[in-house]
Each structure stands twice: as structure tokens, then as C-alpha cells.
Design a protein around this motif. Structure first.
Motif: not given
Ligand code: SAM
Length: 234
Positions: A60, A82, A84, A86, A90, A108-109, A133-135, A154-155, A157
Motif C-alpha cells: 500500500k 512499523y 503489522g 505481515s 513493505t 507482528e503478532h 508482539q501484539d500492537a 497497517d494492522i 483491526q
Molecule cells: N503491512 C503489510 C505489507 O504491506 O506487507 C501487510 C499487513 S496485513 C494487512 C495486516 C497485518 O497486521 C497481519 O499480518 C496481521 O497479523 C497483523 N496484525 C493485526 N493485528 C495486529 C496486532 N494487534 N498486533 C500486531 N500485528 C497485528
């Protein structure tokens, strides 16, 4: 004017490059780990450097750069948090840009994608610090030191904006920048995407100056990338 040949460098900014490849102008970064491919992207050698084509359909941030970003504060030496990561598509390009003197703390969680992220990206790139970890619990990022210049979130949620603001209050320096990806369908499938984005931007108002909202169509449907400048805690 001379005609541009295949793989010509047609434009360059401080951080990203536009190359002519396969008859099209394509976004690219200089590969921080020569010979290393992350997601099957094309590598192009030119003038002693190796460029990685950055696909706007896969990232994105690449989509936003292709459509038109008013500011792009990620440069050599920038410190980025950063959220999320994944599998690191990015993150890998941001790692190329910030280079030896910069750092990307990548949160990343989900353990399955985090494993891919470690194998494909973090294990090759000393400027990427993986944080599994969890964001929602930013206090648990034990490996972060000091404040960062940019938070990229970019999470996907429903409460992603609130989570991101909490992270900014802990780790973003005053005057730093936020890049917030808003996936409207993760927030509410019944409300109009435009209205959802307006409401999310309003949540930023007390602590940020709004800079730009980019609709990521045609690369991503119902997604926006919002750029804002951090004013500090209330
Ligand atoms: N930004 C990535 C890219 O451009 O390559 C794509 C991200 S993808 C849309 C969303 C990611 O956020 C997923 O891998 C998901 O596991 C992670 N995620 C969602 N909630 C999260 C949280 N509370 N803590 C950490 N990571 C989280």
C-alpha cells in the motif's frame, strides 16, 4: 529528447527511484541485500546498484507513492516503527530506503506470518528488528530504544486508529510522521467508506496535524492511507 531505453533510470528522489522496465515506469528501491529477493520481485542491475521493483498491487505504501504522496519523510537514516509487518513486503522496501544508518522496528503478532517474515526479511537485514508482539501492548516492545521519526500502521483491526495513537504516544517523536492505512471493511462493512475515513481522521485531531488522505484505488479497494504530523501528547 532521447528515447528512454529498457531499464533506464527515468527519475529519482532522495529515497525511491522510477525505472523504465517492461515498457512501463516502475517504482524501485536500491536493494540493501544484493541478490536477495523477498516476494519474487524483479531485480535490475544498473550503474553498480541493484534495484528492486516495488509493486503497488503488493504494497500500500508503493500504491500511495504511485498515486502521489505530498511528503515522504522516510529517507536514509530514518527510524521507523512499523505495525503489522505481515511477511515483510513493505518492511523490506523501507529497510532498503533507511539503509545502514536507519532502523525498522517491525511488530507482528501472528506467529505463522512472523515466521515467514523472519525467514524472508529480518534474518537478512540487520536494520530490521522483529518484534513478535501484539500492537495493543506497546509496553511489551522491549527491543525499541529511543523515539522514532515515523510510525507506519497497517494492522486491519476495527480499533486500529486507537491502537496506533497509543503507539505514537509511546514511541513517536514530536514533529514525527504517521502513515495510517485504513481498511474500511475491517471497521464497518455497513457504513460508507468515505464516512469511515472521515471519522478515523477526526480521532487523530487532538494529537496530529492532518496532511493527506490518499484513496488507494485502483490498487486496493476500500483502503486509504492517511498521513499526519504528530504534535505530541495532549
Ligand atoms: N503491512 C503489510 C505489507 O504491506 O506487507 C501487510 C499487513 S496485513 C494487512 C495486516 C497485518 O497486521 C497481519 O499480518 C496481521 O497479523 C497483523 N496484525 C493485526 N493485528 C495486529 C496486532 N494487534 N498486533 C500486531 N500485528 C497485528
Amino acid at each position: 529528447m532521447a528515447e528512454t531505453r529498457e531499464n533506464d533510470l527515468v527519475e529519482e528522489s532522495e529515497s525511491v527511484f522510477w525505472l523504465k522496465s517492461e515498457g512501463q515506469k516502475r517504482l524501485a528501491t536500491i536493494n540493501y541485500v544484493e541478490g536477495n529477493q523477498v516476494y519474487g520481485e524483479k531485480l535490475i542491475k544498473k550503474g553498480g546498484d541493484e534495484y528492486r521493483i516495488w509493486d503497488p498491487f503488493r504494497s500500500k505504501l508503493a500504491a500511495a507513492l504511485t498515486i502521489g504522496l505530498e511528503i515522504f519523510p522516510i529517507k536514509s537514516g530514518t527510524k521507523v516503527l512499523y505495525l503489522g509487518a505481515s511477511t515483510g513486503t513493505t518492511v523490506s522496501h523501507i529497510s532498503d530506503i533507511v539503509g545502514y544508518n536507519g532502523i525498522v522496528f517491525a511488530v507482528e503478532h501472528a506467529s505463522r506470518v512472523a515466521r515467514d517474515f523472519l525467514d524472508r526479511v529480518a534474518s537478512f537485514r540487520p536494520n530490521v528488528v522483529p518484534i513478535l508482539q501484539d500492537a495493543r501492548q506497546p509496553k511489551n516492545y522491549f527491543s525499541i530504544f529511543g523515539k522514532v521519526d515515523v510510525v507506519y500502521a497497517d494492522i486491519a483491526q476495527p480499533d486500529q486508529t486507537e491502537i496506533t495513537i497509543t503507539n505514537c504516544k509511546m514511541y513517536l517523536k514530536e514533529g514525527g510522521y504517521l502513515f495510517l492505512v485504513i481498511k474500511t471493511r475491517s471497521i464497518d462493512v455497513t457504513r460508507a467508506p468515505k464516512k469511515i475515513i472521515e471519522d478515523e481522521i477526526k480521532k487523530l485531531e487532538p494529537n496530529f496535524t492532518f496532511i493527506q488522505n490518499i484513496d488507494l484505488e485502483p490498487y486496493d479497494k476500500d483502503h486509504a492511507l492517511v498521513v499526519a504530523k504528530y504534535l505530541g501528547k495532549d
